[in-house]
Scaffold this active site. Structure first.
Site, PDB file in Angstrom:
ATOM      1  N   LYS A  60      14.104  74.915  61.881  1.00 22.46           N
ATOM      2  CA  LYS A  60      13.147  73.667  61.307  1.00 22.46           C
ATOM      3  C   LYS A  60      13.077  72.417  60.995  1.00 22.46           C
ATOM      4  O   LYS A  60      11.952  71.732  61.054  1.00 22.46           O
ATOM      5  CB  LYS A  60      12.976  74.156  59.063  1.00 22.46           C
ATOM      6  N   THR A  61      14.138  71.462  60.587  1.00 23.30           N
ATOM      7  CA  THR A  61      14.519  70.745  60.845  1.00 23.30           C
ATOM      8  C   THR A  61      13.678  69.680  61.667  1.00 23.30           C
ATOM      9  O   THR A  61      13.223  68.813  62.003  1.00 23.30           O
ATOM     10  CB  THR A  61      15.772  69.486  60.220  1.00 23.30           C
ATOM     11  N   ASP A 251       8.213  69.802  53.968  1.00 20.21           N
ATOM     12  CA  ASP A 251       9.471  70.715  54.649  1.00 20.21           C
ATOM     13  C   ASP A 251       9.895  71.521  53.178  1.00 20.21           C
ATOM     14  O   ASP A 251       9.255  71.179  51.523  1.00 20.21           O
ATOM     15  CB  ASP A 251      10.723  69.888  54.216  1.00 20.21           C
ATOM     16  N   GLU A 252      10.391  72.550  53.128  1.00 18.62           N
ATOM     17  CA  GLU A 252      11.103  73.485  51.679  1.00 18.62           C
ATOM     18  C   GLU A 252       9.102  73.847  51.046  1.00 18.62           C
ATOM     19  O   GLU A 252       9.198  73.835  49.981  1.00 18.62           O
ATOM     20  CB  GLU A 252      11.312  73.623  50.987  1.00 18.62           C
ATOM     21  N   GLN A 282      12.981  83.135  51.500  1.00 19.89           N
ATOM     22  CA  GLN A 282      14.167  82.062  50.911  1.00 19.89           C
ATOM     23  C   GLN A 282      13.500  81.719  49.715  1.00 19.89           C
ATOM     24  O   GLN A 282      13.583  80.396  49.241  1.00 19.89           O
ATOM     25  CB  GLN A 282      14.624  80.819  51.924  1.00 19.89           C
ATOM     26  N   ARG A 622      23.915  82.599  54.684  1.00 18.26           N
ATOM     27  CA  ARG A 622      24.684  81.610  55.341  1.00 18.26           C
ATOM     28  C   ARG A 622      26.138  81.887  55.862  1.00 18.26           C
ATOM     29  O   ARG A 622      26.723  81.121  56.552  1.00 18.26           O
ATOM     30  CB  ARG A 622      25.000  81.250  53.897  1.00 18.26           C
TER      31      ARG A 622
END
Length: 742
Positions: A60-61, A251-252, A282, A622
């Site tokens: 994503k980043t 973002d997010e 998420q 995770r």
């Protein structure tokens, strides 16, 4: 108008400065060589409203930063690009990556958290909403202090009457503002016992708002609220801001609340270039006001929106992703995604059924030390849990074994205020002259302030009586403190000389203490769950002195000694909410019972079970290589209860997991159950470390000889970060009842 003209000139100067940087040699970026096809499509074709659904571990980043780099390479002015994030760390990381990619040409890009960008804009436009440009920003402590001052001026004392504390009041007010619901609706959701106080609460918050504006000060919520106010009530200002930012990237996006979603919609009115990145799978922060509907309804809000999906996962093994995909498939309200693992195949996730919470802790500690001996660093392992109360047994086990750990998501168990409250009540049962314990207990009571508490303590010090009950009856209590004193006295009487577990429950179950928790803490329900776990743990001790000694000495010793290691030597214990965005080689998710995960409250709220399933998905993703899922089959001692595995475990197809059953037959001990190994039971050393003598029954209820239980010989453990030393003596605990009771 003069102000607007000056701001327009300032913006023009900034744009001209940015243009000069564009003249410098920009690095040539090989986008097709550095991005996968999914990422490349989003980067090259991200004009207009775009929703990028970025699955866990999908880069994503990288996609966001390369999108900004691509815009700069195409000649877009840096000052016309706005990048919004949720943390300063994320903003710094993205801006640094962009700078590395583009070089000096990246200077001038607007990037930061919603609050930071709001502050930057309001420094120019604050007069339009009734503030000067030199306004102050109140942090959380400042805001609570001001709320407390307003309460005091209104002659409302939360200790003198049933009324929420400044912290609770601030939390409810903040929630209502960020979600766009009324104060009454917020109180009904979070603190229903205070519904009769809503009118007073609304008045206090109104006064709080006036005091802030009179002081030319904003709290964090005001920064967003006033930014939105600019965009919705000041057309000229809104047009100038919206036209300035030709490209808005968020973002997010799944973590946005109603207020933030409205701000983004207004920012995109002029150019329509709104590029939001997120993952509905998420979205786990509804308790903070985040609304998953913002991302789910994005195509409706922006009818011409493009949707890109990033489904290639670089983090986890295919086996872990198969489990995560299977679990998430049960959610109805979601965008369909299927994460595809690009790593080599690994081992299946393991589900471990443990006889009890204590044996679950022992199993995890053994497995962690085994993996460490095999080369997995402690810092590369994490134990995740739904609620902070679930980690208590493991924390204590790690302390006993000298395994250093870092706790994320709050204070360690015995450092928490409500746990200290209960321990203070217990200390008075053991030592009626314990002045610090008296001070803590008295300060919780209605009508007892510092002066009254001091007068009571003076009597305690001067009294020759050392037993609690006669001491409490001879004390002279000032009239104002009578109500609070009777409350404390009723709890102390209910505790009596019961078992440690019964003493804990006497405090936790008292209406007076429950009211105290709700009035003082926004997360009062979670704290009550902590206290039930404390009671379960206390059930294992024969008397209060033994329990208090372990609770105090082991925890204090661990706090002193843990500094001897460095960060690389610490295991991570974390709530799942705190673990989002992080990853480890090995992840353990514990206490996956039907009553622990999902949270019991989720079963009563619309959409909450789906959020809990998303939380499980976040926890599972995770892990890079190994994933262990465990649950206790029995909870409690005096009040034994059998636990089913979490619905999220029961939903998993059997071929995706490996099952490990630590024991097969139930045994009864002091009203509790444990499980005895038989032919195919576990034979690892950990199973012989169960120090609780039991009477075991086979499946027909007949008494059978104990198999695989420890003797009274001390089990030897070795510290992982300091020299070995003999374990201190621990009380020998027996849960045997008289055989006639069985």
């Amino acid at each position: 108008m003069r102000l607007l003209e000056q701001i327009r000139l300032d913006m023009l100067y900034t744009q001209q400065t940015a243009n000069s940087y564009q003249l410098t040699a920009m690095k040539n970026i090989n986008f097709s060589g550095e991005l996968n096809q999914e990422q490349l499509d989003a980067v090259l074709h991200g004009d207009g409203p775009c929703l990028v659904l970025a699955g866990a571990g999908s880069g994503k980043t990288r996609t966001v930063t390369y999108r900004v780099a691509y815009l700069l390479e195409q000649g877009v002015e840096p000052g016309s690009i706005l990048l919004l994030t949720f943390t300063n760390k994320a903003a710094r990381e993205m801006l640094e990556r962009i700078s590395v990619l583009v070089g000096p040409g990246a200077k001038g890009v607007w990037g930061g958290t919603f609050h930071a960008v709001a502050n930057r804009l309001l420094r120019s436009f604050a007069p339009a909403v009734g503030y000067t440009t030199g306004f102050s920003i109140l942090d959380e402590e400042d805001a609570k202090a001001l709320m407390k001052a307003v309460l005091k001026d209104a002659k409302i004392d939360p200790k003198a009457r049933r009324f929420p504390s400044p912290a609770v009041l601030k939390n409810v007010y903040s929630f209502s503002r960020n979600t766009g619901i009324t104060m009454k609706e917020a109180v009904e959701m979070k603190h229903p016992n205070f519904l009769d106080c809503v009118n007073d609460m609304e008045w206090i918050c109104s006064e709080y708002q006036k005091r802030k504006q009179g002081a030319n000060a904003m709290d964090f919520d005001d920064l967003l609220w006033n930014w939105l106010k600019l965009m919705e009530t000041q057309p000229a200002v809104a047009s100038q801001i919206s036209s300035r930012f030709q490209y808005v990237l968020v973002d997010e996006y799944q973590d946005t609340n109603a207020l933030q979603a409205r701000i983004i919609a207004k920012l995109g009115e002029q150019h329509q270039n709104v590029f939001v990145v997120g993952d509905d799978a998420q979205s786990i922060y509804a308790f903070r006001g985040a609304d998953v509907k913002n991302i789910l309804s994005f195509p409706d809000t922006w009818p011409n929106a493009k949707i890109f999906k990033l489904e290639s996962n670089y983090r986890s093994t295919p086996q872990i992703l198969d489990l995560a995909n299977a679990s998430l498939s049960y959610n109805q309200n979601q965008f369909e995604k299927n994460l595809v693992g690009l790593k080599d195949p690994g081992i299946k996730p393991t589900v471990i059924a443990c006889p009890s919470a204590r044996q679950e802790a022992k199993y995890l500690a053994d497995k962690i030390l085994t993996l460490r001996s095999q080369g997995v660093a402690l810092a590369n392992m994490a134990v995740l849990f739904r609620a902070s109360s679930h980690s208590q047994a493991l924390e204590f086990e790690l302390m006993k074994r000298d395994v250093p750990f870092e706790y994320r998501g709050g204070l360690k168990f015995f450092e928490r205020a409500h746990v200290k409250d209960v321990l203070s009540y217990m200390r008075l049962q053991v030592n009626a002259k314990d002045e610090p314990a008296w001070l803590r207990v008295l300060n919780m009571q209605t009508g007892i302030g510092a002066a009254t508490a001091s007068a009571i303590l003076e009597q305690v010090r001067e009294s020759a009586v050392k037993e609690l009950q006669p001491l409490t009856t001879e004390l002279i209590i000032p009239p104002r403190g009578q109500t609070g004193w009777l409350s404390a006295q009723s709890i102390l009487i209910a505790m009596g000389d019961g078992t440690p577990g019964a003493m804990v429950r006497a405090v936790a179950n008292s209406e007076n203490y429950k009211n105290h928790l709700e009035a003082e803490y926004p997360d009062w329900r979670d704290r009550l769950e902590d206290l039930e776990q404390l009671a379960v743990f206390a059930d294992a001790y024969p008397d209060a002195p033994a329990f208090l000694a372990d609770a105090t000495l082991d925890d204090a010793s661990f706090r002193r000694e843990k500094g001897g290691g460095n960060d690389e030597e610490r295991l991570v214990l974390s709530t799942i909410h705190q673990a989002k965005g992080l990853e480890w080689d090995t992840v353990f998710i514990l206490h996956l019972t039907n009553a622990g995960f999902p949270s019991p409250r989720a079963l009563e709220e619309d959409g909450a079970v789906e959020e809990e399933r998303r939380l499980f998905y976040v926890a599972a993703t995770r892990a890079r290589n190994k994933l262990f899922l465990s649950y206790p089959q029995v909870m409690g001692y005096d009040a034994m209860s059998f636990c089913r595995p979490s619905m999220f475990l029961e939903e998993l197809p059997g071929h995706l997991i490996e099952n490990e059953q630590l024991a097969r037959f139930a045994s009864v001990s002091n009203g509790s159950a444990s499980f005895a190994d038989e032919d195919q039971g576990w034979s690892d050393d950990w199973s012989h470390d169960f120090e609780e003598p039991t009477i075991e029954l086979d499946r027909y209820g007949n008494r059978r000889k104990s198999i695989g239980r420890a003797t009274n010989d001390e089990v030897k453990v070795t510290s992982v970060w300091k020299s070995s030393k003999p374990k201190k003596d621990t009380p020998k605990i027996s849960f045997l009842r008289d055989i006639d009771e069985l």
